[in-house]
Design a protein around this motif. Structure first.
Motif, PDB file in Angstrom:
ATOM      1  N   SER A  64       7.352  56.007  21.086  1.00 30.24           N
ATOM      2  CA  SER A  64       7.811  55.097  22.137  1.00 30.24           C
ATOM      3  C   SER A  64       6.679  54.637  23.054  1.00 30.24           C
ATOM      4  O   SER A  64       6.787  53.590  23.679  1.00 30.24           O
ATOM      5  N   LEU A  77      12.422  50.177  11.090  1.00 26.74           N
ATOM      6  CA  LEU A  77      12.264  50.701  12.446  1.00 26.74           C
ATOM      7  C   LEU A  77      10.821  51.060  12.768  1.00 26.74           C
ATOM      8  O   LEU A  77      10.444  51.146  13.940  1.00 26.74           O
ATOM      9  N   THR A 121       8.751  49.090  15.270  1.00 29.66           N
ATOM     10  CA  THR A 121       8.931  47.644  15.196  1.00 29.66           C
ATOM     11  C   THR A 121       9.759  47.218  16.404  1.00 29.66           C
ATOM     12  O   THR A 121      10.208  48.051  17.195  1.00 29.66           O
ATOM     13  N   GLU A 122       9.996  45.939  16.529  1.00 30.69           N
ATOM     14  CA  GLU A 122      10.862  45.453  17.610  1.00 30.69           C
ATOM     15  C   GLU A 122      12.252  46.078  17.483  1.00 30.69           C
ATOM     16  O   GLU A 122      12.843  46.518  18.474  1.00 30.69           O
ATOM     17  N   LEU A 123      12.741  46.163  16.256  1.00 29.86           N
ATOM     18  CA  LEU A 123      14.039  46.797  16.011  1.00 29.86           C
ATOM     19  C   LEU A 123      14.007  48.268  16.430  1.00 29.86           C
ATOM     20  O   LEU A 123      14.923  48.765  17.088  1.00 29.86           O
ATOM     21  N   ARG A 178      11.977  49.620  18.627  1.00 30.31           N
ATOM     22  CA  ARG A 178      11.853  49.720  20.083  1.00 30.31           C
ATOM     23  C   ARG A 178      13.211  49.575  20.761  1.00 30.31           C
ATOM     24  O   ARG A 178      13.424  50.114  21.839  1.00 30.31           O
ATOM     25  N   GLY A 179      14.121  48.878  20.111  1.00 31.23           N
ATOM     26  CA  GLY A 179      15.477  48.750  20.644  1.00 31.23           C
ATOM     27  C   GLY A 179      16.216  50.083  20.675  1.00 31.23           C
ATOM     28  O   GLY A 179      17.196  50.245  21.406  1.00 31.23           O
ATOM     29  N   LEU A 180      15.749  51.037  19.900  1.00 33.14           N
ATOM     30  CA  LEU A 180      16.365  52.373  19.869  1.00 33.14           C
ATOM     31  C   LEU A 180      15.792  53.314  20.923  1.00 33.14           C
ATOM     32  O   LEU A 180      16.339  54.381  21.162  1.00 33.14           O
ATOM     33  N   GLN A 181      14.685  52.939  21.542  1.00 33.25           N
ATOM     34  CA  GLN A 181      14.015  53.828  22.489  1.00 33.25           C
ATOM     35  C   GLN A 181      14.945  54.309  23.600  1.00 33.25           C
ATOM     36  O   GLN A 181      15.007  55.505  23.876  1.00 33.25           O
ATOM     37  N   GLN A 182      15.642  53.402  24.244  1.00 31.43           N
ATOM     38  CA  GLN A 182      16.472  53.789  25.384  1.00 31.43           C
ATOM     39  C   GLN A 182      17.609  54.719  24.972  1.00 31.43           C
ATOM     40  O   GLN A 182      17.777  55.779  25.579  1.00 31.43           O
TER      41      GLN A 182
END
Length: 136
Positions: free
Chosen positions: A48, A81, A99-101, A103-107
């Motif tokens: 992250s 991912l 990836t951008e996808l 990074r969407g999972l980080q939160q």
């Protein structure tokens, strides 16, 4: 007399339509299995803050074997991912990055990890109580 070979029962009930609300369960289940896997959660958390090398990830994730890290990274890469970048150096340098996808999972992954840390003792106590009640 013999048995008649003429079709007698030709009115069959219609095949029920699949429930639209549950049609994607298998696809969603496979995605949740990937992102909910404990090693995937750790890898996503470690990536992250930027790209990492394989051995750096291995040192950061306590208890993961080389084989399991390899399999986890491959699965995350396959699902889009994580990216794997090979630099033409001697020896070759390989970086892994969300990836951008991914990074969407980080939160959500961070929130899940923080929740687990915060409630670790409560879960351990609940397990102990359960085991005491259910041990012969």
């Amino acid at each position: 007399m013999g048995t008649s070979l003429k079709p007698a029962h030709i009115d069959l009930p219609a095949t029920p339509m699949p429930d639209r609300d549950h049609a994607d369960c298998r696809g969603v289940a496979s995605i949740l299995a990937r992102v909910g896997d404990k090693w995937s959660v750790f890898v996503i958390m470690m990536l992250s803050d930027g790209p990492k090398r394989f051995n750096e990830l291995k040192r950061m994730i306590n208890g993961i074997s080389q084989r399991m890290l390899t399999l986890t990274l491959r699965g995350l890469e396959r699902d889009g991912l994580v990216t794997r970048t090979i630099f033409p150096t001697i020896p070759p340098r390989v970086d892994y990055e969300l990836t951008e996808l991914g990074r969407g999972l980080q939160q959500p992954v961070k929130a899940l990890g923080e929740w687990a840390i915060t409630h670790q003792q409560q879960i351990a106590s609940a397990r102990t109580r359960f085991d005491e009640r259910n041990t012969p």
